[in-house]
Design a protein around this motif. Structure first.
Motif, PDB file in Angstrom:
ATOM      1  N   ASN A 186     -91.850 -15.302  52.130  1.00 16.94           N
ATOM      2  CA  ASN A 186     -91.026 -15.951  51.114  1.00 16.94           C
ATOM      3  C   ASN A 186     -91.509 -17.380  50.902  1.00 16.94           C
ATOM      4  O   ASN A 186     -91.260 -18.255  51.735  1.00 16.94           O
ATOM      5  N   LEU A 187     -92.231 -17.601  49.813  1.00 11.89           N
ATOM      6  CA  LEU A 187     -92.771 -18.923  49.503  1.00 11.89           C
ATOM      7  C   LEU A 187     -92.040 -19.537  48.319  1.00 11.89           C
ATOM      8  O   LEU A 187     -91.425 -18.840  47.514  1.00 11.89           O
ATOM      9  N   THR A 188     -92.132 -20.855  48.219  1.00 15.73           N
ATOM     10  CA  THR A 188     -91.614 -21.553  47.045  1.00 15.73           C
ATOM     11  C   THR A 188     -92.787 -21.910  46.136  1.00 15.73           C
ATOM     12  O   THR A 188     -93.950 -21.904  46.556  1.00 15.73           O
ATOM     13  N   VAL A 189     -92.473 -22.249  44.908  1.00  8.57           N
ATOM     14  CA  VAL A 189     -93.518 -22.611  43.940  1.00  8.57           C
ATOM     15  C   VAL A 189     -94.318 -23.819  44.427  1.00  8.57           C
ATOM     16  O   VAL A 189     -95.528 -23.913  44.187  1.00  8.57           O
ATOM     17  N   ASP A 190     -93.673 -24.720  45.150  1.00  4.06           N
ATOM     18  CA  ASP A 190     -94.357 -25.931  45.636  1.00  4.06           C
ATOM     19  C   ASP A 190     -95.523 -25.595  46.568  1.00  4.06           C
ATOM     20  O   ASP A 190     -96.480 -26.372  46.688  1.00  4.06           O
ATOM     21  N   ALA A 191     -95.437 -24.434  47.242  1.00  2.00           N
ATOM     22  CA  ALA A 191     -96.507 -24.039  48.170  1.00  2.00           C
ATOM     23  C   ALA A 191     -97.734 -23.507  47.440  1.00  2.00           C
ATOM     24  O   ALA A 191     -98.771 -23.253  48.059  1.00  2.00           O
ATOM     25  N   LEU A 192     -97.641 -23.354  46.116  1.00  2.25           N
ATOM     26  CA  LEU A 192     -98.712 -22.755  45.319  1.00  2.25           C
ATOM     27  C   LEU A 192     -99.401 -23.820  44.459  1.00  2.25           C
ATOM     28  O   LEU A 192     -99.739 -23.572  43.302  1.00  2.25           O
ATOM     29  N   SER A 193     -99.602 -24.979  45.024  1.00  3.16           N
ATOM     30  CA  SER A 193    -100.089 -26.119  44.224  1.00  3.16           C
ATOM     31  C   SER A 193    -101.607 -26.195  44.111  1.00  3.16           C
ATOM     32  O   SER A 193    -102.139 -26.794  43.179  1.00  3.16           O
ATOM     33  N   LYS A 194    -102.331 -25.592  45.058  1.00  5.34           N
ATOM     34  CA  LYS A 194    -103.785 -25.739  45.090  1.00  5.34           C
ATOM     35  C   LYS A 194    -104.458 -24.661  44.244  1.00  5.34           C
ATOM     36  O   LYS A 194    -104.479 -23.478  44.602  1.00  5.34           O
ATOM     37  N   VAL A 195    -105.040 -25.051  43.123  1.00  3.34           N
ATOM     38  CA  VAL A 195    -105.696 -24.097  42.212  1.00  3.34           C
ATOM     39  C   VAL A 195    -106.883 -23.440  42.919  1.00  3.34           C
ATOM     40  O   VAL A 195    -107.681 -24.106  43.573  1.00  3.34           O
ATOM     41  N   GLY A 196    -106.952 -22.104  42.804  1.00  2.00           N
ATOM     42  CA  GLY A 196    -108.045 -21.353  43.425  1.00  2.00           C
ATOM     43  C   GLY A 196    -107.727 -20.840  44.808  1.00  2.00           C
ATOM     44  O   GLY A 196    -108.501 -20.055  45.362  1.00  2.00           O
ATOM     45  N   GLU A 197    -106.591 -21.241  45.392  1.00  8.42           N
ATOM     46  CA  GLU A 197    -106.250 -20.797  46.747  1.00  8.42           C
ATOM     47  C   GLU A 197    -105.748 -19.354  46.731  1.00  8.42           C
ATOM     48  O   GLU A 197    -104.975 -18.959  45.859  1.00  8.42           O
ATOM     49  N   ASP A 198    -106.208 -18.563  47.703  1.00  5.75           N
ATOM     50  CA  ASP A 198    -105.830 -17.149  47.792  1.00  5.75           C
ATOM     51  C   ASP A 198    -104.640 -16.973  48.726  1.00  5.75           C
ATOM     52  O   ASP A 198    -104.555 -17.612  49.776  1.00  5.75           O
ATOM     53  N   PHE A 199    -103.734 -16.061  48.340  1.00  6.24           N
ATOM     54  CA  PHE A 199    -102.535 -15.793  49.128  1.00  6.24           C
ATOM     55  C   PHE A 199    -102.342 -14.303  49.420  1.00  6.24           C
ATOM     56  O   PHE A 199    -101.354 -13.925  50.029  1.00  6.24           O
ATOM     57  N   GLY A 200    -103.261 -13.454  48.995  1.00  5.51           N
ATOM     58  CA  GLY A 200    -103.087 -12.009  49.165  1.00  5.51           C
ATOM     59  C   GLY A 200    -103.634 -11.495  50.481  1.00  5.51           C
ATOM     60  O   GLY A 200    -104.119 -12.252  51.324  1.00  5.51           O
ATOM     61  N   SER A 201    -103.559 -10.176  50.655  1.00  7.56           N
ATOM     62  CA  SER A 201    -104.153  -9.547  51.841  1.00  7.56           C
ATOM     63  C   SER A 201    -105.662  -9.395  51.664  1.00  7.56           C
ATOM     64  O   SER A 201    -106.371  -9.091  52.615  1.00  7.56           O
ATOM     65  N   CYS A 202    -106.155  -9.586  50.441  1.00  8.84           N
ATOM     66  CA  CYS A 202    -107.594  -9.581  50.134  1.00  8.84           C
ATOM     67  C   CYS A 202    -107.874 -10.720  49.162  1.00  8.84           C
ATOM     68  O   CYS A 202    -106.952 -11.262  48.547  1.00  8.84           O
ATOM     69  N   LEU A 203    -109.133 -11.076  49.032  1.00  7.79           N
ATOM     70  CA  LEU A 203    -109.521 -12.068  48.043  1.00  7.79           C
ATOM     71  C   LEU A 203    -109.626 -11.393  46.682  1.00  7.79           C
ATOM     72  O   LEU A 203    -110.129 -10.263  46.576  1.00  7.79           O
ATOM     73  N   VAL A 204    -109.180 -12.074  45.642  1.00  6.99           N
ATOM     74  CA  VAL A 204    -109.232 -11.503  44.290  1.00  6.99           C
ATOM     75  C   VAL A 204    -110.662 -11.136  43.916  1.00  6.99           C
ATOM     76  O   VAL A 204    -110.928 -10.096  43.307  1.00  6.99           O
ATOM     77  N   SER A 259    -103.428  -2.850  49.635  1.00  2.00           N
ATOM     78  CA  SER A 259    -104.113  -4.143  49.538  1.00  2.00           C
ATOM     79  C   SER A 259    -103.722  -4.809  48.232  1.00  2.00           C
ATOM     80  O   SER A 259    -103.267  -4.165  47.290  1.00  2.00           O
ATOM     81  N   HIS A 260    -103.894  -6.122  48.182  1.00  2.00           N
ATOM     82  CA  HIS A 260    -103.696  -6.845  46.921  1.00  2.00           C
ATOM     83  C   HIS A 260    -104.353  -8.215  47.036  1.00  2.00           C
ATOM     84  O   HIS A 260    -104.545  -8.744  48.142  1.00  2.00           O
ATOM     85  N   GLY A 261    -104.718  -8.777  45.906  1.00  5.22           N
ATOM     86  CA  GLY A 261    -105.199 -10.143  45.844  1.00  5.22           C
ATOM     87  C   GLY A 261    -104.194 -10.985  45.082  1.00  5.22           C
ATOM     88  O   GLY A 261    -103.515 -10.481  44.180  1.00  5.22           O
ATOM     89  N   ALA A 262    -104.078 -12.256  45.434  1.00  6.29           N
ATOM     90  CA  ALA A 262    -103.176 -13.174  44.727  1.00  6.29           C
ATOM     91  C   ALA A 262    -103.783 -14.571  44.801  1.00  6.29           C
ATOM     92  O   ALA A 262    -104.007 -15.091  45.893  1.00  6.29           O
ATOM     93  N   LYS A 263    -104.066 -15.157  43.651  1.00  7.47           N
ATOM     94  CA  LYS A 263    -104.735 -16.464  43.625  1.00  7.47           C
ATOM     95  C   LYS A 263    -104.052 -17.388  42.631  1.00  7.47           C
ATOM     96  O   LYS A 263    -103.583 -16.944  41.571  1.00  7.47           O
ATOM     97  N   VAL A 264    -103.992 -18.678  42.981  1.00 10.12           N
ATOM     98  CA  VAL A 264    -103.427 -19.678  42.075  1.00 10.12           C
ATOM     99  C   VAL A 264    -104.407 -19.883  40.923  1.00 10.12           C
ATOM    100  O   VAL A 264    -105.552 -20.291  41.148  1.00 10.12           O
ATOM    101  N   LEU A 265    -103.959 -19.600  39.707  1.00  7.27           N
ATOM    102  CA  LEU A 265    -104.840 -19.674  38.538  1.00  7.27           C
ATOM    103  C   LEU A 265    -104.819 -21.061  37.908  1.00  7.27           C
ATOM    104  O   LEU A 265    -105.864 -21.616  37.545  1.00  7.27           O
ATOM    105  N   ASN A 266    -103.630 -21.630  37.758  1.00  7.94           N
ATOM    106  CA  ASN A 266    -103.475 -22.972  37.184  1.00  7.94           C
ATOM    107  C   ASN A 266    -102.110 -23.528  37.602  1.00  7.94           C
ATOM    108  O   ASN A 266    -101.496 -23.006  38.542  1.00  7.94           O
ATOM    109  N   ASP A 267    -101.647 -24.533  36.927  1.00  9.60           N
ATOM    110  CA  ASP A 267    -100.392 -25.180  37.325  1.00  9.60           C
ATOM    111  C   ASP A 267     -99.181 -24.252  37.208  1.00  9.60           C
ATOM    112  O   ASP A 267     -98.159 -24.474  37.878  1.00  9.60           O
TER     113      ASP A 267
END
Length: 403
Positions: A213-231, A260-268
């Motif tokens: 359970n994350l908040t939007v504030d934790a997703l600030s770094k563009v390009g950072e991966d959060f999934g079980s795999c890299l996009v 499996s899934h990938g999840a990456k910060v795309l932009n703001d």
């Protein structure tokens, strides 16, 4: 039979029935308890479901580690086994069962030599007063350490994530805290001329687990991966969807229920999600429905997007998912790009040459099928007519008469 004898017989029969019923209830209760315990044991050792992890604490909240090397994952598995900690392990690879959450049994197979090494190494440390036993323990420890290292040869690129219940997060963070110094030690062993000044600062950064359970504030770094795999690891037969960060936070935990899934910060404002095509139906059960989903075929759409093929592309519009499944069956081994729109229509780009090849192949199959059908009809029509023979039979009969 007198009255007393009859009464005694009836009483005996009633007692027998009562005892039988009571025994049956006791047996059912005991058998029920056995089944519950057997199911718990199975869930712990052989089930790869996230449900077992969610039930491993007072809350269902889960935490996941950063990407780990195979050696690091094996060390944590061995430590978890020693402390009787239940955890999930996923290999960070999209395709096939490699992306599935590994059960406790599979984890122990993955780290069997590391587990044996740690066991014999502990015995070696505790038997210093007994020289012969100490030497045997050291020899065993060295043997399994070497086997464990051989497991990791040419596997530097393999990555894993570890998942635990919130109640076990202290254990996981304690194991993760050891990793940066271990990475430095391995790097210095591989390069004897290196110094601490040569070490990449990222290697020294503390490693900690993340909550599901994350908040939007934790997703600030563009390009950072959060999934079980890299996009970027999704290369063929996969889907992507751009969604808002708020929507991602809402579905993050459910994404880990997929193989499996990938999840990456795309932009703001947005995240990009990647999944296997075969998991699309499951993903749609919780995915945001107000954004299109793009699906890519056998070459990940690269043959469609190549500039040299721009004149070879044709566009199809498919009205229903049922018709789209028929399309996919025909284009199983072909490349395509499909966009599933919120209105239910699917827009598909395919190569014209692929379509022509399929038409020609279909014609050949149709012609062959017609010939087989005609041959079968001919055989059925003339099977009772002895005067009409197939050429092969006639030749065989003539050869027999000549002899």
């Amino acid at each position: 039979m007198d009255g007393n004898a009859k009464h005694d017989l009836e009483h005996t029969a009633e007692r027998t029935v009562a005892i039988s019923e009571k025994s049956g209830k006791v047996f059912t209760k005991l058998f029920g308890r056995f089944l519950i315990r057997a199911n718990r044991w199975y869930q712990k050792h052989f089930s790869a479901s996230m449900k077992a992890l969610k039930k491993d604490g007072q809350t269902k909240e889960l935490f996941v580690s950063p990407p780990l090397t195979k050696a690091e994952a094996k060390q944590i598995i061995a430590a978890a086994r020693e402390s009787d900690i239940l955890m999930g392990v996923k290999k960070m690879q999209p395709d096939g069962e490699l992306g599935a959450n590994k059960s406790l049994h599979q984890q122990e197979k993955l780290a069997k030599n590391e587990i044996k090494y740690q066991k014999w190494n502990e015995r070696y440390k505790s038997t210093s007063k007994f020289k012969i036993i100490n030497q045997i323990c050291k020899a065993k420890a060295d043997k399994f350490k070497e086997l464990s290292l051989q497991d990791e040869l040419n596997k530097e690129d393999e990555k894993y994530v570890v998942i635990v219940n919130k109640s076990r997060v202290g254990f996981l963070n304690e194991q993760l805290a050891k990793i940066p110094s271990e990475r430095v030690k391995r790097m210095k062993n591989n390069d004897l001329d290196s110094t601490l000044d040569d070490v990449d600062e990222r290697i020294l950064e503390p490693m900690v687990s993340r909550g599901m359970n994350l908040t939007v504030d934790a997703l600030s770094k563009v390009g950072e991966d959060f999934g079980s795999c890299l996009v970027r690891d999704y290369q063929m037969n996969y889907c992507i969807q751009k969604i808002t960060k708020e929507q991602y936070c809402e579905i993050r935990e459910q994404l880990f229920d997929l193989p499996s899934h990938g999840a990456k910060v795309l932009n703001d404002k947005e995240m990009i999600i990647a999944i296997r095509s075969e998991d699309l139906e499951k993903y749609r059960e919780f995915a945001p429905s107000d954004y299109p989903i793009k699906e890519y075929g056998s070459s990940g759409g690269r043959s469609i997007e190549t500039e040299s093929n721009s004149n070879d592309i044709i566009e199809l519009e498919i009205d229903t998912e049922k018709d789209y499944e028929t399309f996919k069956e025909k284009y199983r081994n072909k490349d395509f790009i499909a966009q599933h729109n919120p209105n239910g229509k699917i827009r598909v780009l395919v190569r014209e040459t692929d379509t022509k090849e399929m038409v020609e192949e279909s014609k050949k199959k149709s012609k062959t099928a017609d010939l087989v059908k005609e041959a079968n009809e001919f055989a059925e029509k003339n099977q009772n007519n002895p005067e009409i023979k197939m050429p092969e039979l006639e030749q065989e009969e003539e050869a027999t008469l000549d002899r």
